[in-house]
Design a protein around this motif. Structure first.
Motif, PDB file in Angstrom:
ATOM      1  N   LEU A   1      22.718  26.584  59.100  1.00 45.76           N
ATOM      2  CA  LEU A   1      22.459  26.469  60.537  1.00 45.76           C
ATOM      3  C   LEU A   1      21.904  25.090  60.803  1.00 45.76           C
ATOM      4  O   LEU A   1      21.104  24.570  60.021  1.00 45.76           O
ATOM      5  CB  LEU A   1      21.452  27.535  60.987  1.00 45.76           C
ATOM      6  N   GLU A   2      22.354  24.503  61.891  1.00 47.81           N
ATOM      7  CA  GLU A   2      21.901  23.156  62.240  1.00 47.81           C
ATOM      8  C   GLU A   2      21.523  23.138  63.716  1.00 47.81           C
ATOM      9  O   GLU A   2      22.344  23.468  64.572  1.00 47.81           O
ATOM     10  CB  GLU A   2      23.026  22.166  61.958  1.00 47.81           C
ATOM     11  N   LYS A   3      20.272  22.741  63.970  1.00 49.36           N
ATOM     12  CA  LYS A   3      19.815  22.633  65.361  1.00 49.36           C
ATOM     13  C   LYS A   3      20.207  21.256  65.881  1.00 49.36           C
ATOM     14  O   LYS A   3      19.877  20.237  65.279  1.00 49.36           O
ATOM     15  CB  LYS A   3      18.296  22.806  65.423  1.00 49.36           C
ATOM     16  N   ARG A   4      20.949  21.256  66.983  1.00 51.27           N
ATOM     17  CA  ARG A   4      21.357  19.993  67.609  1.00 51.27           C
ATOM     18  C   ARG A   4      20.830  19.962  69.038  1.00 51.27           C
ATOM     19  O   ARG A   4      20.292  20.959  69.525  1.00 51.27           O
ATOM     20  CB  ARG A   4      22.884  19.876  67.615  1.00 51.27           C
TER      21      ARG A   4
ATOM     22  N   ASP B   1      22.348  20.129  71.827  1.00 45.87           N
ATOM     23  CA  ASP B   1      22.960  21.081  72.753  1.00 45.87           C
ATOM     24  C   ASP B   1      23.023  22.510  72.215  1.00 45.87           C
ATOM     25  O   ASP B   1      23.675  23.364  72.811  1.00 45.87           O
ATOM     26  CB  ASP B   1      24.368  20.617  73.134  1.00 45.87           C
ATOM     27  N   GLY B   2      22.367  22.787  71.105  1.00 43.37           N
ATOM     28  CA  GLY B   2      22.363  24.163  70.620  1.00 43.37           C
ATOM     29  C   GLY B   2      22.233  24.266  69.113  1.00 43.37           C
ATOM     30  O   GLY B   2      21.932  23.295  68.431  1.00 43.37           O
ATOM     31  N   VAL B   3      22.476  25.469  68.628  1.00 41.73           N
ATOM     32  CA  VAL B   3      22.382  25.744  67.191  1.00 41.73           C
ATOM     33  C   VAL B   3      23.798  26.000  66.681  1.00 41.73           C
ATOM     34  O   VAL B   3      24.520  26.839  67.243  1.00 41.73           O
ATOM     35  CB  VAL B   3      21.483  26.962  66.914  1.00 41.73           C
ATOM     36  N   TYR B   4      24.177  25.291  65.632  1.00 45.03           N
ATOM     37  CA  TYR B   4      25.523  25.389  65.081  1.00 45.03           C
ATOM     38  C   TYR B   4      25.489  26.020  63.694  1.00 45.03           C
ATOM     39  O   TYR B   4      24.530  25.831  62.941  1.00 45.03           O
ATOM     40  CB  TYR B   4      26.156  23.998  64.994  1.00 45.03           C
ATOM     41  N   ALA B   5      26.551  26.755  63.395  1.00 47.05           N
ATOM     42  CA  ALA B   5      26.708  27.354  62.072  1.00 47.05           C
ATOM     43  C   ALA B   5      27.878  26.663  61.375  1.00 47.05           C
ATOM     44  O   ALA B   5      28.905  26.394  62.001  1.00 47.05           O
ATOM     45  CB  ALA B   5      26.972  28.851  62.199  1.00 47.05           C
ATOM     46  N   GLY B   6      27.702  26.382  60.091  1.00 46.48           N
ATOM     47  CA  GLY B   6      28.731  25.691  59.324  1.00 46.48           C
ATOM     48  C   GLY B   6      29.551  26.649  58.470  1.00 46.48           C
ATOM     49  O   GLY B   6      29.003  27.498  57.778  1.00 46.48           O
ATOM     50  N   PHE B   7      30.875  26.484  58.531  1.00 48.87           N
ATOM     51  CA  PHE B   7      31.783  27.321  57.747  1.00 48.87           C
ATOM     52  C   PHE B   7      32.649  26.412  56.884  1.00 48.87           C
ATOM     53  O   PHE B   7      33.398  25.584  57.408  1.00 48.87           O
ATOM     54  CB  PHE B   7      32.652  28.178  58.666  1.00 48.87           C
ATOM     55  N   GLU B   8      32.535  26.579  55.591  1.00 49.78           N
ATOM     56  CA  GLU B   8      33.291  25.746  54.641  1.00 49.78           C
ATOM     57  C   GLU B   8      34.747  26.178  54.591  1.00 49.78           C
ATOM     58  O   GLU B   8      35.041  27.377  54.667  1.00 49.78           O
ATOM     59  CB  GLU B   8      32.688  25.921  53.243  1.00 49.78           C
ATOM     60  N   TYR B   9      35.634  25.232  54.439  1.00 51.42           N
ATOM     61  CA  TYR B   9      37.031  25.557  54.229  1.00 51.42           C
ATOM     62  C   TYR B   9      37.662  24.495  53.346  1.00 51.42           C
ATOM     63  O   TYR B   9      37.129  23.409  53.184  1.00 51.42           O
ATOM     64  CB  TYR B   9      37.774  25.689  55.571  1.00 51.42           C
ATOM     65  N   PHE B  10      38.774  24.861  52.735  1.00 49.35           N
ATOM     66  CA  PHE B  10      39.472  23.924  51.871  1.00 49.35           C
ATOM     67  C   PHE B  10      40.539  23.180  52.668  1.00 49.35           C
ATOM     68  O   PHE B  10      41.185  23.745  53.536  1.00 49.35           O
ATOM     69  CB  PHE B  10      40.137  24.658  50.703  1.00 49.35           C
ATOM     70  N   SER B  11      40.684  21.916  52.363  1.00 48.15           N
ATOM     71  CA  SER B  11      41.698  21.108  53.021  1.00 48.15           C
ATOM     72  C   SER B  11      42.455  20.320  51.964  1.00 48.15           C
ATOM     73  O   SER B  11      41.879  19.883  50.963  1.00 48.15           O
ATOM     74  CB  SER B  11      41.009  20.144  53.998  1.00 48.15           C
ATOM     75  N   TRP B  12      43.729  20.140  52.176  1.00 47.99           N
ATOM     76  CA  TRP B  12      44.547  19.362  51.226  1.00 47.99           C
ATOM     77  C   TRP B  12      44.478  17.881  51.514  1.00 47.99           C
ATOM     78  O   TRP B  12      45.080  17.090  50.846  1.00 47.99           O
ATOM     79  CB  TRP B  12      45.995  19.835  51.262  1.00 47.99           C
ATOM     80  N   PHE B  13      43.751  17.493  52.550  1.00 48.60           N
ATOM     81  CA  PHE B  13      43.668  16.067  52.903  1.00 48.60           C
ATOM     82  C   PHE B  13      42.260  15.561  52.808  1.00 48.60           C
ATOM     83  O   PHE B  13      41.310  16.263  52.879  1.00 48.60           O
ATOM     84  CB  PHE B  13      44.219  15.851  54.306  1.00 48.60           C
TER      85      PHE B  13
ATOM     86  N   THR C   1      36.655  20.107  50.091  1.00 48.62           N
ATOM     87  CA  THR C   1      35.943  21.091  50.897  1.00 48.62           C
ATOM     88  C   THR C   1      35.432  20.411  52.151  1.00 48.62           C
ATOM     89  O   THR C   1      34.856  19.328  52.078  1.00 48.62           O
ATOM     90  CB  THR C   1      34.750  21.662  50.102  1.00 48.62           C
ATOM     91  N   LYS C   2      35.681  21.031  53.272  1.00 50.04           N
ATOM     92  CA  LYS C   2      35.192  20.490  54.539  1.00 50.04           C
ATOM     93  C   LYS C   2      34.369  21.555  55.245  1.00 50.04           C
ATOM     94  O   LYS C   2      34.433  22.729  54.896  1.00 50.04           O
ATOM     95  CB  LYS C   2      36.358  20.049  55.421  1.00 50.04           C
ATOM     96  N   MET C   3      33.637  21.110  56.266  1.00 49.47           N
ATOM     97  CA  MET C   3      32.785  22.038  57.002  1.00 49.47           C
ATOM     98  C   MET C   3      33.201  22.039  58.471  1.00 49.47           C
ATOM     99  O   MET C   3      33.346  20.975  59.076  1.00 49.47           O
ATOM    100  CB  MET C   3      31.328  21.603  56.867  1.00 49.47           C
ATOM    101  N   LYS C   4      33.406  23.234  58.989  1.00 50.44           N
ATOM    102  CA  LYS C   4      33.693  23.387  60.415  1.00 50.44           C
ATOM    103  C   LYS C   4      32.418  23.923  61.068  1.00 50.44           C
ATOM    104  O   LYS C   4      31.885  24.956  60.640  1.00 50.44           O
ATOM    105  CB  LYS C   4      34.840  24.387  60.606  1.00 50.44           C
ATOM    106  N   TRP C   5      31.911  23.226  62.100  1.00 48.70           N
ATOM    107  CA  TRP C   5      30.673  23.637  62.766  1.00 48.70           C
ATOM    108  C   TRP C   5      31.005  24.299  64.090  1.00 48.70           C
ATOM    109  O   TRP C   5      31.743  23.732  64.894  1.00 48.70           O
ATOM    110  CB  TRP C   5      29.760  22.436  62.999  1.00 48.70           C
ATOM    111  N   LEU C   6      30.489  25.493  64.299  1.00 48.82           N
ATOM    112  CA  LEU C   6      30.707  26.230  65.542  1.00 48.82           C
ATOM    113  C   LEU C   6      29.366  26.534  66.201  1.00 48.82           C
ATOM    114  O   LEU C   6      28.403  26.884  65.517  1.00 48.82           O
ATOM    115  CB  LEU C   6      31.438  27.548  65.250  1.00 48.82           C
ATOM    116  N   LYS C   7      29.352  26.423  67.530  1.00 52.39           N
ATOM    117  CA  LYS C   7      28.104  26.664  68.255  1.00 52.39           C
ATOM    118  C   LYS C   7      27.782  28.154  68.254  1.00 52.39           C
ATOM    119  O   LYS C   7      28.549  28.962  68.767  1.00 52.39           O
ATOM    120  CB  LYS C   7      28.217  26.133  69.686  1.00 52.39           C
ATOM    121  N   LEU C   8      26.654  28.489  67.677  1.00 50.36           N
ATOM    122  CA  LEU C   8      26.221  29.882  67.559  1.00 50.36           C
ATOM    123  C   LEU C   8      25.375  30.311  68.748  1.00 50.36           C
ATOM    124  O   LEU C   8      25.467  31.441  69.216  1.00 50.36           O
ATOM    125  CB  LEU C   8      25.421  30.048  66.253  1.00 50.36           C
TER     126      LEU C   8
END
Ligand code: FES
Length: 113
Positions: free
Chosen positions: A96-99, A101-113, A4-11
């Motif tokens: 949610l993660e405050k950084r 340069d902004g606030v990011y939201a984390g989205f979990e996804y599955f990866s084969w690597f 499981t990995k996390m993709k962070w996108l700026k919200l």
């Protein structure tokens, strides 16, 4: 094996920007990352959850918050804002993660690597 990995996108650029978007409401529907989501402010803390109740799939636009739970207006199931758990079900939630340069939201996804 997969992991499981996390993709962070700026919200948003800041917590103030999120606050302004919510216009004083406790629950505010948004579209982000091709998902229908809900911004929630409860006891001074922000949360991001899926705008779809896991009970019967109804939208949560009119949900309320009580004691750390978001309560579905349809059949009144409550889901813990931090874990998503409630009534034997699970409401997807996104950290949610405050950084700097902004606030990011984390989205979990599955990866084969
Ligand atoms: S649809 Fe939300 S509790 Fe039933």
């Amino acid at each position: 094996m997969f992991s499981t990995k996390m993709k962070w996108l700026k919200l948003a650029g800041s917590l103030d920007e999120i606050e302004q978007r919510m216009r004083g409401k406790e629950v505010h529907p948004i579209s982000f990352n091709n998902l229908s989501l809900l911004l929630v402010k409860h006891r001074g803390e922000f949360f991001l959850v899926k705008n779809k109740c896991p009970h019967q799939g109804m939208r949560l636009d009119e949900a309320s918050c009580e004691n750390g739970y978001i309560v579905c207006p349809w059949h009144h199931y409550g889901f813990d804002l931090k874990t998503g758990r409630g009534g034997g079900l699970y409401l997807d939630n996104y950290p949610l993660e405050k950084r700097e340069d902004g606030v990011y939201a984390g989205f979990e996804y599955f990866s084969w690597f």
